[in-house]
Design a protein around this motif. Structure first.
Motif, PDB file in Angstrom:
ATOM      1  N   ARG A 192       0.847  -1.176   0.000  1.00  0.00           N
ATOM      2  CA  ARG A 192       0.000   0.000   0.000  1.00  0.00           C
ATOM      3  C   ARG A 192       0.890   1.237   0.000  1.00  0.00           C
ATOM      4  NH1 ARG A 192      -3.412  -1.017   5.226  1.00  0.00           N
ATOM      5  NH2 ARG A 192      -1.364  -1.833   5.814  1.00  0.00           N
ATOM      6  N   HIS A 292      -6.182  -0.525  -2.697  1.00  0.00           N
ATOM      7  CA  HIS A 292      -6.964  -1.160  -1.644  1.00  0.00           C
ATOM      8  C   HIS A 292      -7.770  -2.332  -2.194  1.00  0.00           C
ATOM      9  CE1 HIS A 292      -7.012   2.302   1.530  1.00  0.00           C
ATOM     10  NE2 HIS A 292      -5.846   1.734   1.391  1.00  0.00           N
ATOM     11  N   ARG A 296      -6.605  -5.859  -0.835  1.00  0.00           N
ATOM     12  CA  ARG A 296      -7.537  -6.423   0.134  1.00  0.00           C
ATOM     13  C   ARG A 296      -8.435  -7.497  -0.461  1.00  0.00           C
ATOM     14  NH1 ARG A 296     -10.807  -2.223   3.229  1.00  0.00           N
ATOM     15  NH2 ARG A 296     -11.390  -4.145   4.316  1.00  0.00           N
ATOM     16  N   ALA A 300      -5.143 -10.552  -0.498  1.00  0.00           N
ATOM     17  CA  ALA A 300      -5.647 -11.101   0.764  1.00  0.00           C
ATOM     18  C   ALA A 300      -6.235 -12.488   0.565  1.00  0.00           C
ATOM     19  CB  ALA A 300      -6.690 -10.167   1.358  1.00  0.00           C
ATOM     20  N   VAL A 338     -14.814  -8.098   3.378  1.00  0.00           N
ATOM     21  CA  VAL A 338     -13.975  -7.144   2.656  1.00  0.00           C
ATOM     22  C   VAL A 338     -14.789  -6.122   1.862  1.00  0.00           C
ATOM     23  CG1 VAL A 338     -12.111  -6.877   0.969  1.00  0.00           C
ATOM     24  CG2 VAL A 338     -12.108  -8.843   2.525  1.00  0.00           C
ATOM     25  N   TRP A 385      -4.022  -7.990   5.117  1.00  0.00           N
ATOM     26  CA  TRP A 385      -5.162  -8.245   6.009  1.00  0.00           C
ATOM     27  C   TRP A 385      -5.436  -7.126   7.012  1.00  0.00           C
ATOM     28  CZ3 TRP A 385      -4.563 -14.066   7.856  1.00  0.00           C
ATOM     29  CH2 TRP A 385      -4.875 -14.909   6.780  1.00  0.00           C
ATOM     30  N   GLU A 387      -6.229  -3.872   7.195  1.00  0.00           N
ATOM     31  CA  GLU A 387      -7.418  -3.014   7.158  1.00  0.00           C
ATOM     32  C   GLU A 387      -8.681  -3.799   7.458  1.00  0.00           C
ATOM     33  OE1 GLU A 387      -7.447   0.270   7.033  1.00  0.00           O
ATOM     34  OE2 GLU A 387      -5.264   0.095   7.101  1.00  0.00           O
ATOM     35  N   THR A 388      -8.780  -5.014   6.913  1.00  0.00           N
ATOM     36  CA  THR A 388      -9.959  -5.840   7.173  1.00  0.00           C
ATOM     37  C   THR A 388     -10.043  -6.202   8.648  1.00  0.00           C
ATOM     38  OG1 THR A 388      -9.910  -6.731   4.924  1.00  0.00           O
ATOM     39  CG2 THR A 388     -11.112  -7.999   6.578  1.00  0.00           C
TER      40      THR A 388
END
Length: 488
Positions: A192, A292, A296, A300, A338, A385, A387-388
Motif C-alpha cells: 500500500r 486497496h 484487500r 488477501a 472485505v 489483512w 485493514e480488514t
C-alpha cells in the motif's frame, strides 16, 4: 539459447520485438530482476520502445552466491533476451520475445558499474521489485531501521555500498555534485502506498548519511505510488523444459504469466518517462482506492487460500480453488468481510472483480505454488489483512473467517501438512525466538508474532480466542472440520 544473432531465426507464432534491440538506449535501472518484473514492468516498457527507443532497462541483482552468479551469466549469454508465455484460463497461449532488458549487472561482482549507471544522465528512472519486506521499515515504529547491520555497513562506507539504499543514495549524491537532475524512484512491489514507503526508506537512509543530501533528494526526486498486478508463478526446470518444447525455443530464462495484467500509476516523474499509457498503464492522481481493492481482495484472498491449502496438501493454487469448500470460504471472506468496507474506484464493480479473482486463481496453466504464496506470510498479512482486521475489531463484527486464516497460518508455519508431509516455509523476518513461539504447545503463544503487530493497539481478545479455538480444531480434526464451524 536466445541471442541477438539467432533471434531472427525464431519462427511464428512466437512474436518478435517490433524494433531493433541494438538501437535501444537505456533510460531505466531496475533492482530485483525476478519473474514478476520481467512479466510486468519490462512487458509494459517493451510496448513503448518502437515509438521511443530511449527507455531500455538495465537490470541489477543485489545478492551473491552460486544461484545469483549463474543467473547473471544466463542473462549475459542470452543478451538479456527471454520469452514470455501468456496463458488465459481458456487455455489460449501467446508467446513473445522481450528485449526491453538491455544489460544485467550483479552488484557484488562490480559495484562501481552499478554506480556508474546511476550517475549517467540518461538513467532517469530507478525502479525496484525487492519484495514487501525489502524496504527495511521497522514494524513497530514504522520508520526506516537504521540499526540493520547491512545499513550500518553502508553508512560507514558510503562509496562502496551493498544495499539498494546505499546504491541509490550514493548515485543521487554523485548526480547532485555533478549538477545533474535527480531520477524518479519507482517501487513496483505489492505494498500500500509503495511510493510513500520507498520515500520513507530512501530518505531515512539519506538523512542518516547526510541531512543536506536528504533535503536535496526530497526536493528533486519523486516517488510515485503504483498498483501492480499480474500472477507470475515460479518457473521450475520442468516447466522451462515444457515451455521450450511447446514454443520451439531454447530459452534458459523463460517466464510464464496469466493473460491478465494491470498497472495503475501516479504521474509523478522527476525527469520524464516512457509513454506507458500507450501500453495500457492507467495514470491517475491517486492510486489509493485501486491498491486497496487489489491488495484487500486479490492478495488477501491469495494467502487466505494458500495457508489452509498447504496444510491440506494442495501444491497449486488452481487445485486449492477447485476445492469447493476453500472456494466458498474465499467468496464468504470477500463478500462478508472485505467488500462492505471498500470504496470502489471509477469503473470497477467489486462483485465482478471478485469473480475475476476466482477465475484467475482457477487458471491451471499458472500452476502457481501455494508454498510460494504462503511464504513470507508475516509481511503479507500485515499488508493484505490489516485493514480488514481493524474494521472487524473496531466494529466488533464476525471475526470467524479472518480467525480461520490466522489459525491456518500459524499451523502452516509448523511445516507439516495434514498427511504428515513436511515442507520448508520461508519467513525472512523470523529467528529463533519466533520459531519457539511457532512450535510452542501453548496455542496462544504464537499470537505474539510480528505478523499481527499492526492491530495490537486494538482490543483483539475475542479474535485471539477464536484463533486459539480454530487452531485446536485444525490440529486435532483437520482444516475442513475447522471450516465447517464457520458461519456462512
Amino acid at each position: 539459447m536466445l541471442t541477438l544473432e539467432n533471434i531472427q531465426n525464431i519462427k511464428s507464432p512466437v512474436h518478435l520485438p517490433d524494433y531493433n534491440p541494438m538501437d535501444i538506449q537505456n533510460g531505466i535501472l531496475h533492482f530485483g530482476v525476478g519473474n514478476f518484473f520481467r512479466a510486468h514492468e519490462a512487458f509494459y516498457v517493451e510496448k513503448t520502445l518502437k515509438a521511443n527507443p530511449n527507455w531500455g532497462i538495465v537490470g541489477v541483482g543485489l545478492t551473491s552466491g552460486e544461484h545469483s552468479y549463474k543467473k547473471a551469466k544466463m542473462f549475459k549469454d542470452q543478451n538479456c533476451l527471454y520469452s514470455l508465455t501468456e496463458c488465459a484460463p481458456s487455455g489460449k497461449r501467446s508467446v513473445q520475445i522481450i528485449a526491453a532488458l538491455r544489460d544485467y549487472l550483479l552488484a557484488p561482482e562490480d559495484p562501481e558499474s552499478v554506480l556508474h549507471y546511476l550517475s549517467k544522465p540518461e538513467i532517469r528512472i530507478v525502479s525496484m521489485t525487492i519484495t514487501e519486506g525489502g524496504y527495511n521499515i521497522n514494524e513497530i515504529t514504522g520508520e526506516f531501521n537504521l540499526q540493520s547491520t547491512a545499513v550500518q555497513k553502508d553508512l560507514n562506507n558510503p562509496s562502496k555500498p551493498e544495499t539498494i539504499f546505499g546504491y541509490v543514495v550514493e548515485g543521487l549524491r554523485r548526480r547532485r555534485d555533478a549538477g545533474m537532475k535527480a531520477f524518479t524512484i519507482m517501487s513496483c512491489d505489492n505494498l500500500r502506498h509503495n511510493g510513500d514507503v520507498a520515500r520513507k526508506a530512501f530518505l531515512g537512509f539519506a538523512h542518516a548519511r547526510d541531512p543536506a543530501l536528504a533535503g536535496w533528494i526530497a526536493q528533486n526526486a519523486t516517488f510515485p505510488n503504483a498498483m501492480v498486478d499480474r500472477i507470475t508463478p515460479t518457473v521450475t526446470t520442468e516447466i522451462a523444459r515444457c515451455l521450450n518444447s511447446e514454443n520451439g525455443l531454447n530459452d534458459d530464462l523463460p517466464v510464464i504469466a496469466e493473460d491478465f495484467h494491470q498497472w495503475v500509476l501516479e504521474d509523478s516523474f522527476a525527469d520524464g518517462r516512457p509513454q506507458l499509457e500507450e501500453a495500457g498503464v492507467q495514470f491517475v492522481s491517486s492510486v489509493t482506492d485501486y491498491e486497496h481493492v487489489k491488495i484487500r481482495m486479490l492478495n488477501a484472498s491469495h494467502i487466505m487460500l494458500s495457508f489452509p491449502a498447504l496444510l491440506m496438501g494442495y501444491a497449486h493454487v488452481d487445485q486449492a480453488i477447485g476445492d469447493q469448500r476453500l472456494k466458498k470460504n474465499i467468496e464468504n471472506f470477500l463478500t462478508l468481510d472485505v467488500i462492505p468496507t471498500l470504496t470502489a474506484p471509477p469503473g470497477i464493480n467489486l462483485q465482478n472483480y471478485m469473480e475475476s479473482v476466482i477465475s484467475r486463481f482457477s487458471n491451471p496453466a499458472m500452476a502457481d505454488q501455494t508454498l510460494r504464496i504462503a511464504s513470507d506470510g508475516s509481511a503479507k498479512i500485515q499488508v493484505f489483512w490489516t485493514e480488514t482486521v481493524r474494521h472487524i475489531l473496531i466494529n466488533k463484527t464476525d471475526c470467524s473467517r479472518i480467525a480461520f486464516g490466522m489459525a491456518a497460518y500459524l499451523e502452516m508455519l509448523r511445516g507439516v501438512d495434514m498427511q504428515g508431509h513436511t515442507y520448508l516455509i520461508t519467513e525472512p523476518s523470523y529467528g529463533k525466538d519466533q520459531d519457539a513461539l511457532i512450535q510452542s504447545d501453548d496455542y496462544a503463544a504464537a499470537l505474539q508474532l510480528p505478523a499481527f503487530d499492526t492491530w495490537k493497539d486494538l482490543d483483539s481478545s475475542f479474535l485471539d480466542q477464536k484463533v486459539i479455538q480454530l487452531r485446536k480444531i485444525i490440529r486435532s480434526q483437520g482444516v475442513i472440520a475447522a471450516l465447517e464451524t464457520l458461519p456462512t
